[in-house]
Enzyme design. Sequence first.
Site, PDB file in Angstrom:
ATOM      1  N   LYS A 137       0.842  -1.195   0.000  1.00  0.00           N
ATOM      2  CA  LYS A 137       0.000   0.000   0.000  1.00  0.00           C
ATOM      3  C   LYS A 137       0.873   1.240   0.000  1.00  0.00           C
ATOM      4  O   LYS A 137       2.010   1.138   0.477  1.00  0.00           O
ATOM      5  CB  LYS A 137      -0.950   0.017   1.206  1.00  0.00           C
ATOM      6  CG  LYS A 137      -0.320  -0.285   2.577  1.00  0.00           C
ATOM      7  CD  LYS A 137       0.850   0.492   3.106  1.00  0.00           C
ATOM      8  CE  LYS A 137       0.751   1.962   3.271  1.00  0.00           C
ATOM      9  NZ  LYS A 137       2.026   2.570   3.779  1.00  0.00           N
ATOM     10  N   TYR A 221      -4.258   4.201   6.558  1.00  0.00           N
ATOM     11  CA  TYR A 221      -4.725   3.231   7.564  1.00  0.00           C
ATOM     12  C   TYR A 221      -6.007   3.718   8.229  1.00  0.00           C
ATOM     13  O   TYR A 221      -6.915   2.936   8.507  1.00  0.00           O
ATOM     14  CB  TYR A 221      -3.646   2.997   8.625  1.00  0.00           C
ATOM     15  CG  TYR A 221      -2.494   2.169   8.117  1.00  0.00           C
ATOM     16  CD1 TYR A 221      -2.505   0.784   8.248  1.00  0.00           C
ATOM     17  CD2 TYR A 221      -1.401   2.753   7.509  1.00  0.00           C
ATOM     18  CE1 TYR A 221      -1.452   0.014   7.779  1.00  0.00           C
ATOM     19  CE2 TYR A 221      -0.341   1.999   7.031  1.00  0.00           C
ATOM     20  CZ  TYR A 221      -0.372   0.632   7.168  1.00  0.00           C
ATOM     21  OH  TYR A 221       0.669  -0.137   6.692  1.00  0.00           O
TER      22      TYR A 221
HETATM   23  P1  NAD Z   1      12.476   1.820   1.785  1.00  0.00           P
HETATM   24  O1  NAD Z   1      12.926   3.158   1.319  1.00  0.00           O
HETATM   25  O2  NAD Z   1      13.062   1.302   3.038  1.00  0.00           O
HETATM   26  O3  NAD Z   1      12.712   0.731   0.646  1.00  0.00           O
HETATM   27  C1  NAD Z   1      12.415   0.996  -0.704  1.00  0.00           C
HETATM   28  C2  NAD Z   1      13.237   0.086  -1.588  1.00  0.00           C
HETATM   29  O4  NAD Z   1      12.987   0.438  -2.936  1.00  0.00           O
HETATM   30  C3  NAD Z   1      14.743   0.243  -1.341  1.00  0.00           C
HETATM   31  O5  NAD Z   1      15.346  -1.024  -1.330  1.00  0.00           O
HETATM   32  C4  NAD Z   1      15.223   1.034  -2.554  1.00  0.00           C
HETATM   33  O6  NAD Z   1      16.542   0.719  -2.911  1.00  0.00           O
HETATM   34  C5  NAD Z   1      14.243   0.573  -3.609  1.00  0.00           C
HETATM   35  N1  NAD Z   1      14.106   1.537  -4.708  1.00  0.00           N
HETATM   36  C6  NAD Z   1      14.028   1.206  -5.996  1.00  0.00           C
HETATM   37  N2  NAD Z   1      13.944   2.284  -6.766  1.00  0.00           N
HETATM   38  C7  NAD Z   1      14.003   3.342  -5.948  1.00  0.00           C
HETATM   39  C8  NAD Z   1      13.977   4.752  -6.170  1.00  0.00           C
HETATM   40  N3  NAD Z   1      13.874   5.275  -7.401  1.00  0.00           N
HETATM   41  N4  NAD Z   1      14.028   5.548  -5.090  1.00  0.00           N
HETATM   42  C9  NAD Z   1      14.096   5.050  -3.835  1.00  0.00           C
HETATM   43  N5  NAD Z   1      14.125   3.706  -3.587  1.00  0.00           N
HETATM   44  C10 NAD Z   1      14.089   2.868  -4.629  1.00  0.00           C
HETATM   45  O7  NAD Z   1      10.890   1.877   1.874  1.00  0.00           O
HETATM   46  P2  NAD Z   1       9.930   0.882   2.665  1.00  0.00           P
HETATM   47  O8  NAD Z   1       9.607   1.490   3.979  1.00  0.00           O
HETATM   48  O9  NAD Z   1      10.453  -0.491   2.616  1.00  0.00           O
HETATM   49  O10 NAD Z   1       8.583   1.020   1.780  1.00  0.00           O
HETATM   50  C11 NAD Z   1       8.412   0.327   0.568  1.00  0.00           C
HETATM   51  C12 NAD Z   1       6.920   0.167   0.280  1.00  0.00           C
HETATM   52  O11 NAD Z   1       6.316  -0.546   1.342  1.00  0.00           O
HETATM   53  C13 NAD Z   1       6.150   1.478   0.189  1.00  0.00           C
HETATM   54  O12 NAD Z   1       5.153   1.388  -0.783  1.00  0.00           O
HETATM   55  C14 NAD Z   1       5.520   1.637   1.558  1.00  0.00           C
HETATM   56  O13 NAD Z   1       4.310   2.380   1.556  1.00  0.00           O
HETATM   57  C15 NAD Z   1       5.256   0.194   1.917  1.00  0.00           C
HETATM   58  N6  NAD Z   1       5.265  -0.027   3.380  1.00  0.00           N
HETATM   59  C16 NAD Z   1       4.238  -0.721   3.916  1.00  0.00           C
HETATM   60  C17 NAD Z   1       4.222  -0.968   5.273  1.00  0.00           C
HETATM   61  C18 NAD Z   1       3.114  -1.797   5.873  1.00  0.00           C
HETATM   62  O14 NAD Z   1       2.988  -1.816   7.090  1.00  0.00           O
HETATM   63  N7  NAD Z   1       2.345  -2.487   5.061  1.00  0.00           N
HETATM   64  C19 NAD Z   1       5.244  -0.488   6.076  1.00  0.00           C
HETATM   65  C20 NAD Z   1       6.297   0.208   5.495  1.00  0.00           C
HETATM   66  C21 NAD Z   1       6.299   0.430   4.128  1.00  0.00           C
END
Ligand code: NAD
Length: 368
Positions: A137, A221
């Site tokens: 999401k 949420y």
């Molecule tokens: P994060 O920044 O920690 O990870 C993102 C990943 O995408 C990294 O590994 C990064 O290298 C990669 N990536 C690829 N192309 C990129 C670009 N152009 N710019 C930046 N990063 C790039 O983020 P996250 O917290 O892991 O979030 C990722 C997804 O998960 C999002 O959509 C977020 O909303 C979702 N999320 C959901 C929950 C949940 O509880 N369901 C919790 C956190 C995040």
Amino acid sequence: MSASSFSRRQFIRRAALTAIGFPFASSLAARAAASEPRKLGFALVGLGSLSRGQLAPALQQTQFCRLAAIVTGTPSKIPVWKNRYNIPDKNVYNYDTMEQMADNPDIDVVYVVTPNGLHGEHTIKAAKAGKHVFCEKPMEATVEKCQRMIDAAKKAGRMLGVGYRCQFDPNHLECRRLAKEKVFGELKTIEAGFSRGISANEWRLNKTLAGGGPLMDVGIYALQTCRFVSGEEPVEVTASFGPVTDPEKFKEVEESVEWEMTFPSGLKTKCRTNYERNDANSFMVTAEKGTFGLNPAYGYNGGRGMRSDGQPIQLPAINQFAAEMDDFAQCILNNKPTKVPGEEGLRDVKIMMAIYESARIGKPVKLV
Ligand code: NAD
């Protein structure tokens, strides 16, 4: 494990038992095969915080899934992931080679965990490779991109799900039950909020990559709670942005937003979110004869809550991520629809766009 590797392994085991003259070997092996659930191979796309901290560990706790492959644009991450999760070279991809997954029977489901504005691109690549897709999401940054994802999965004949983990949490489900069974009568209001602080330089502050600010990230949420608990869809939204206290940080996305929604039954909901501090993580439902809600509501370990009749809402915590993935795998294995399909993600994005529109024009916006 793919269907083909599973049956190959079972075949070899059965043949070996039969060869050493074990009586009833083949019937025992057949029984073992029947009791062992088939595990679907998941590929994690984007090895950031959520994949590393939650999803990969959760996959180890699932009954019907296994971590089979990774997709990353950062080669330095590969050795650690390969060693920790025993991933063979042939199951390591980057964003440009994802289409080659079409030739890899180890992968059944692609789980997209990249920044919001890249979900569409990665989902469509996975669907074109013939894989089922589970997507974090918010589903995408725009309504049009969500629709393209749904169309791609349909065209490929594959299932598309969105990571609404709270829909699998026992305490959220209990609140939905209290509402549905009208334990406290008709619902009158819901107040919900989720917020967090954010540091500069996060992709979450970039409109193209995030789609929007805290609304798209955590406010979603609170929006989900209103829809999920009530079982209704909003017909009108009224929203306003809060003051910008850090113009440098919040050049592209909102710093805070509050919104109200009206539902067909007359239910009114009031929600808020911000990127300033962790000062909201709860919801409270007011019904004709009492109140109930969770506080905290949205943590990874589930919520805990209270009813106005003094009873706690405190079902044992589960791993929400393992639960959502196992459910998706079972839907695929049993050919059943998921309760968190792409259409559910699209609905939230449509409502969030109406919230932004209302905040921008300073008037209520009707939802069709
Ligand atoms: P994060 O920044 O920690 O990870 C993102 C990943 O995408 C990294 O590994 C990064 O290298 C990669 N990536 C690829 N192309 C990129 C670009 N152009 N710019 C930046 N990063 C790039 O983020 P996250 O917290 O892991 O979030 C990722 C997804 O998960 C999002 O959509 C977020 O909303 C979702 N999320 C959901 C929950 C949940 O509880 N369901 C919790 C956190 C995040």
